[in-house]
Design a protein around this motif. Structure first.
Motif, PDB file in Angstrom:
ATOM      1  N   SER A 239      35.311  41.023  40.698  1.00 57.81           N
ATOM      2  CA  SER A 239      34.782  39.927  41.511  1.00 57.81           C
ATOM      3  C   SER A 239      35.211  40.156  42.956  1.00 57.81           C
ATOM      4  CB  SER A 239      35.327  38.589  41.021  1.00 57.81           C
ATOM      5  OG  SER A 239      35.126  37.615  42.019  1.00 57.81           O
TER       6      SER A 239
ATOM      7  N   PRO B 124      39.167  39.061  38.869  1.00 58.47           N
ATOM      8  CA  PRO B 124      38.603  39.222  37.530  1.00 58.47           C
ATOM      9  C   PRO B 124      37.772  40.508  37.454  1.00 58.47           C
ATOM     10  CG  PRO B 124      38.279  36.982  38.320  1.00 58.47           C
ATOM     11  CD  PRO B 124      38.807  37.766  39.469  1.00 58.47           C
TER      12      PRO B 124
ATOM     13  N   LEU C  19      34.791  42.838  35.744  1.00 57.54           N
ATOM     14  CA  LEU C  19      33.522  42.721  35.021  1.00 57.54           C
ATOM     15  C   LEU C  19      33.389  43.928  34.086  1.00 57.54           C
ATOM     16  CD1 LEU C  19      30.870  40.914  35.099  1.00 57.54           C
ATOM     17  CD2 LEU C  19      29.884  42.765  36.457  1.00 57.54           C
TER      18      LEU C  19
ATOM     19  N   THR D 193      30.106  41.057  43.490  1.00 62.91           N
ATOM     20  CA  THR D 193      31.030  41.894  42.739  1.00 62.91           C
ATOM     21  C   THR D 193      31.137  43.226  43.464  1.00 62.91           C
ATOM     22  OG1 THR D 193      30.509  40.831  40.641  1.00 62.91           O
ATOM     23  CG2 THR D 193      31.303  43.093  40.528  1.00 62.91           C
TER      24      THR D 193
ATOM     25  N   TYR E  13      32.091  37.349  33.487  1.00 63.02           N
ATOM     26  CA  TYR E  13      33.542  37.334  33.695  1.00 63.02           C
ATOM     27  C   TYR E  13      34.194  36.481  32.617  1.00 63.02           C
ATOM     28  CZ  TYR E  13      32.982  39.506  38.268  1.00 63.02           C
ATOM     29  OH  TYR E  13      32.698  40.380  39.284  1.00 63.02           O
TER      30      TYR E  13
END
Ligand code: HEM
Ligand code: FES
Lengths: 299, 556
Positions: free
Chosen positions: A222, A269, A271, A194, A287
């Motif tokens: 990500s 995505p 986090l 990440t 996620y």
């Protein structure tokens, strides 16, 4: 087949034709082979002395090239070149040949087909054997995908750690700073990698519904590109974009890593982050969608 | 000479017929027929150097601490595959030469196959009866590319690891079965520790074995069907004109192997390739940029960059965007490639067998299609360097990307059109492509200059050095063999073996071969070293000619 006339000979002298004597080619070939021989000896010495890449390459070139050049020249200038002519044989067999072939085939087929029940049983048996043996062959190669592509190691409360396993504090990054982070216990993981970015000191809302995801200006996405899975490693502070070096997709950090350029089809995505009482960065949750490139089962 | 071994083998295997035919096989002579040979020789070199590499390479992604002789990486945790590749490069004698030769040979191999394929395409050598070899060849090309990718992946460096990651994503993108396929091929989710050992087995065993089999089939079919030949004097659909397999062709082709090897060795020793110590070990979250795969992957990389970010979703499923450039495009590419002999037939309705090759300019349609398709893949290839180009020319990436997206549609039709026009033009110019005659300028004793076209006979004569005969003729042994067979004489041959056939030949051959009153066995006993001994043999006026070439003055 006219023979060589005196005029023709004169003509040749006039245009200054090179004398192509065979002995000259013999000399060329001999020199070529001798050169190869010397290079081979040199190669032996270099090798014996412990080797040296460039010398080996050059000497190999002369050792092989000398042989090759010599043999080709010999084959081209010192043996007859023809041209020779050869008839092509007909590829096709005579009709009678094929007729007999077909008859023979048919004879066998009728002899076998007489026992049609056995034929069917044999077919089924072979098919069954094939399928059954194929199964372990394929099935043992890897696990079924199941949930594999949907999950990462991020869970509610996972601490963010660096690749060496050390935890990240909210005070660690300046504005414009970036860091690759992993969930605690999985440092270095390829799937959970990440990217943590700090574009400002203020809370950042990238999209509606993500009001609490970016505390104190920290954003985490990500790092696996949604295009073909390369790590999206390059943060351009000026434009606040993330660049994937593989095919140059650009993701806009402030608006939820939306792809703004290049072939990437989906945002990275995000986090959701929080900061605990000791100032450590944690994941609020994992996620909420599969990371990385697309696949069939994914809606 | 001792013929015992020949008798011994023939009595057990009956090989004399095949061997005789093979030795006396005629090969058309043209530089473009060497392209397939370069491919084949590179393959042999790949096998040779590859075996050497297997002695030292350790196909494992297990971690070890590196303490080898490359100081900058001392103490780093790296995989065994990576460490053993470093050791192979720095500590094994001749290791780096072998490694770099292997890599260079792979690049030469695929390049030679592609150029060979283009030669076969543009000359129409794929037409009946050679469609099977076209298919076999296409399979070889696909395998060569696959094999190259697998090999490139083995050292576990940063660039190759990124390549595997992309290959995994591409596999994943296949509709319906993608996630299973990816998991089964890569042994679970990427990265995993199964990939390197698995790729290793496929790279050193599976694919090479298949390729060796296909190559054998390719050559056997070519041998059986005999070569195509370019149109020319004395050449027909029903014959083959050229040099004899033994010894001229065998020497030329055999020597050419060493020449190919020499060039690859020079590249391997002098031109650095894939210096993995500069890239570092593969670490999944690290990237390097301006990463370029081997050249034959360029078109795929370019397609991945150019294809828009379209992703199809619906009914709870997804067709990922990379499916189109990385699965569909190669599928269409190789599908059309393999289907071409039949596709062309739809339009030409040509079901005849062809042994004479087309001159590309005489088949403007095929040529222009070929050029257009080539242009398409060239644009894709250059598109794999969009970032490099943008940097080098100080352009925005955005501009370069859109320019290429346009070029990929614009360039191919233009290239095809130009090729079509050029081909039409060239084929209507009657003497295009033929050698010009020399102009001879002579100065008389009075100082007067005259210009005349050189005697065309000289051109002919020039080619007729001692080693060339004037008109194509059958090999004497073959001619006499067939003559003897026709008269029933040949049956006694098995007894005396080769030594006898030489004498039984001469009498039979003379009748139809040459005006020489009697060939006689002495034909085969020209003392070694006699000038023109080879050439004089088969060309009636050989010895004389060669004498005059040796020293024209002497005759005066
Ligand atoms: C491993 C790769 C390959 C090797 C080692 C190889 C080798 C050869 C050799 C030595 C020949 C005879 C010489 C020549 O015509 O150039 C040949 C002929 C031929 N090859 Fe290949 N080749 C390869 C790939 C291919 C490919 C990719 C194609 C086309 C898709 C192809 C199609 C053909 C055809 C149709 C012939 C017969 C042509 C003729 O007789 O004129 N080959 N090959
Ligand atoms: S993998 Fe990121 S752009 Fe292709």
């Amino acid at each position: 087949m006219s023979s060589s006339t005196p005029e023709l000979e004169q003509e040749k002298v006039k245009v200054g034709l090179v004398k192509t004597s065979e002995s000259r080619f013999e000399k060329v070939v001999a020199v070529s082979f001798a050169l190869s021989l010397l290079a081979s000896i040199g190669l032996g010495i270099v090798y014996w002395q412990g080797g040296q890449t460039q010398a080996e390459g050059a000497l190999l070139f002369f050792a092989l090239g000398g042989l090759g050049f010599g043999i080709v020249a010999w084959g081209k200038y010192l043996v007859p070149q023809g041209p020779y002519v050869q008839e092509r044989e007909e590829l096709k067999s005579p009709e009678s040949e094929r007729a007999v072939l077909i008859e023979s085939l048919e004879r066998g087929v009728t002899q076998i087909e007489r026992r049609s029940f056995l034929v069917k049983l044999l077919g089924v048996s072979i098919a069954a054997f094939g399928v059954i043996t194929l199964f372990p062959f394929i099935r043992s190669l890897g696990p079924q995908p199941k949930k594999m592509l949907y999950v990462t190691n991020w869970k509610k409360g996972s601490a963010l750690v660096r690749s060496d396993g050390s935890k990240v504090r909210a005070s660690d990054l300046e504005v414009g700073g970036v860091l690759t982070v992993f969930p605690e216990g999985h440092a270095g993981g390829a799937i959970s990698q990440t990217i943590l970015i700090r574009p400002s000191f203020e809370d950042i809302v990238t999209k509606p519904g993500r009001e609490t995801w970016g505390p104190q200006g920290y954003l985490a996405y990500s790092k696996v590109c949604t295009h073909a899975g390369c790590p999206v490693g390059l943060y351009q502070e000026l434009t606040q974009q993330l660049l994937c070096p593989c095919h140059q997709s650009l993701f806009d950090v402030m608006t939820g890593a939306n792809p703004v350029f290049g072939p990437a089809p989906r945002p990275l995505p995000q986090l959701p982050l929080e900061i605990d009482s000791q100032g450590f960065l944690l994941a609020q949750a994992g996620y909420d969608e599969p990371i990385g490139p697309g696949f069939w089962e994914r809606a | 000479m001792n013929y015992k071994p020949i008798d011994w083998v023939d009595e057990r295997l009956g090989t004399a017929k095949f061997t005789r035919k093979s030795l006396n096989k005629i090969f058309p002579d043209h530089w473009s027929f060497m392209l397939g040979e370069i491919a084949m020789y590179s393959f042999f070199i790949l096998l040779g150097t590859g075996v050497f590499l297997t002695f030292f390479f350790v196909p494992s992604s297990a971690d070890i601490v590196y303490h080898g002789s490359y100081a900058p990486l001392d103490g780093h945790v790296v995989s065994q595959a990576y460490a053993s590749t470093l050791d192979l490069s720095f500590n094994v004698r001749a290791g780096l030469v072998m490694r770099q030769m292997h890599h260079w040979a792979a690049n030469v191999f695929v390049a030679a196959i592609v150029v060979h394929l283009l030669r076969v395409f543009f000359t129409g050598a794929f037409r009946k009866p050679r469609e099977i070899n076209w298919l076999v060849g296409s399979l070889l090309l696909m395998m060569a590319i696959l094999e190259g990718f697998l090999g490139y992946s083995l050292p576990d460096d940063l660039i190759s690891g990124t390549g595997i990651r992309i290959a995994y994503s591409i596999t994943l993108s296949v509709p319906i079965v993608g996630s299973y396929l990816a998991s089964f091929l890569f042994g679970g989710q990427f990265p995993g520790d199964k990939i390197i050992p698995r790729f290793y087995t496929i790279h050193i065993l599976l694919v090479p074995a298949l390729m060796a089999g296909l190559l054998g089939a390719h050559l056997a079919i070519m041998w059986h069907q005999k070569h195509t030949q370019y149109k020319g004097k004395g050449k027909t659909e029903k014959n083959v004109v050229g040099v004899a397999m033994w010894p001229a062709y065998a020497m030329q082709a055999g020597g050419f192997f060493f020449l190919t090897a020499a060039v690859i060795a020079a590249l391997g020793g002098l031109a650095q390739i894939n210096p993995i110590w500069m890239y570092g070990q593969y670490i999944p979250y690290k990237v390097s940029y301006a990463v370029q795969p081997d050249w034959y992957m360029g078109w795929l990389d370019g397609a991945l960059r150019l294809f828009p970010s379209w992703e199809i979703t619906g009914f709870g499923h997804m067709i990922p965007t990379i499916f189109f450039p990385a699965v569909l495009l190669p599928g269409i590419t190789f599908g059309l490639l393999m289907g071409w002999p039949w596709i062309e037939r739809i339009f030409t309705k040509d079901t005849q067998a062809h042994n004479l090759l087309d001159n590309p300019r005489d088949n403007a349609w095929r040529t222009s299609i070929g050029v257009g398709v080539m242009a398409f893949y060239m644009v894709l290839f250059f598109a794999s360097s969009t970032d490099v180009l943008a940097n080098a020319f100080n352009l925005s990436l955005n501009f370069v990307l859109w320019a290429f997206r346009a070029l990929v549609f614009v360039v191919p039709p233009i290239a095809a059109y130009v090729a079509y026009k050029l081909a039409k033009e060239a084929s209507s110019a009657s003497r295009a492509g033929r050698p010009r005659k020399a102009m001879v300028v002579s100065r008389s004793n009075e100082g007067e200059y005259t210009t005349e076209e050189s005697d065309p006979r000289i051109e002919v004569e020039l080619k007729r050095s001692a080693m060339h005969s004037e008109v194509p003729q059958p090999l004497p042994e073959e001619a006499s063999f067939h003559a003897a067979e026709a008269t029933g004489e040949g049956t006694s041959e098995s007894e005396g073996g080769l030594a006898m056939s030489a004498s039984s030949l001469s009498s039979a051959a003379t009748g139809e071969m040459s005006e020489r009153p009697s060939g006689g066995p002495e034909v085969y006993q020209v003392p070694p070293g006699t000038p023109g001994s080879g050439g004089g043999l088969f060309s009636p006026r050989g010895p004389k000619l060669s004498r005059s070439f040796e020293d024209p003055e002497e005759e005066k």
